[in-house]
Design a protein around this motif. Structure first.
Motif: not given
Length: 129
Positions: A116-124, A36-45
């Motif tokens: 890989x960890x960032x991708x796995x976290x985003x997917x989760x 969720x934190x990664x999504x907010x920082x990288x994807x939510x734009x």
């Protein structure tokens, strides 16, 4: 029918191709909270979490698992994306997020997620939507 000598030879060739002592790659288990934190920082734009939110450049992420790529109404997808018939799941998302321009020629998504960890976290995280 394969003769015993051909079967043995096939086994030797296969065994020679497998690196001794190297375990097969294990999937990385993601953490939805970190995702969720990664999504907010990288994807939510560019991506909303659900339909009906403010218009963004990319499609919303709710219900992405099982959705065919390039089919969400209201977005301009590349020809490659529209014609891919790719169905989003953990495997296809992982490959795409690693390097979108390489995975899907002509995509407007250029942000790579090489870890890989960032991708796995985003997917989760996306699985929780």
């Amino acid at each position: 029918m394969m003769t015993i000598s051909r079967l043995i030879l096939s086994g030797l060739i296969f065994g020679a191709l497998v690196l001794p002592g190297v375990a097969p790659a294990q999937p990385v288990i993601g953490n939805a909270d970190a995702g969720q934190k990664t999504f907010e920082a990288r994807c939510a734009t560019c991506h909303a979490l659900e339909p009906g939110r403010a218009k963004k450049k990319g499609p919303h992420m709710q219900g992405i698992f099982g959705r065919t790529a390039g089919t969400q109404k209201g977005f301009r997808y590349s020809k490659t994306m529209r014609q891919s018939a790719l169905v989003w799941d953990a495997y296809t998302l992982d490959n795409y997020l690693y390097d979108p321009p390489h995975t899907m020629k002509g995509t407007s998504m250029v942000l790579k997620t090489p870890e890989p960890k960032d991708r796995a976290d985003l997917i989760a995280y996306l699985k929780t939507l």
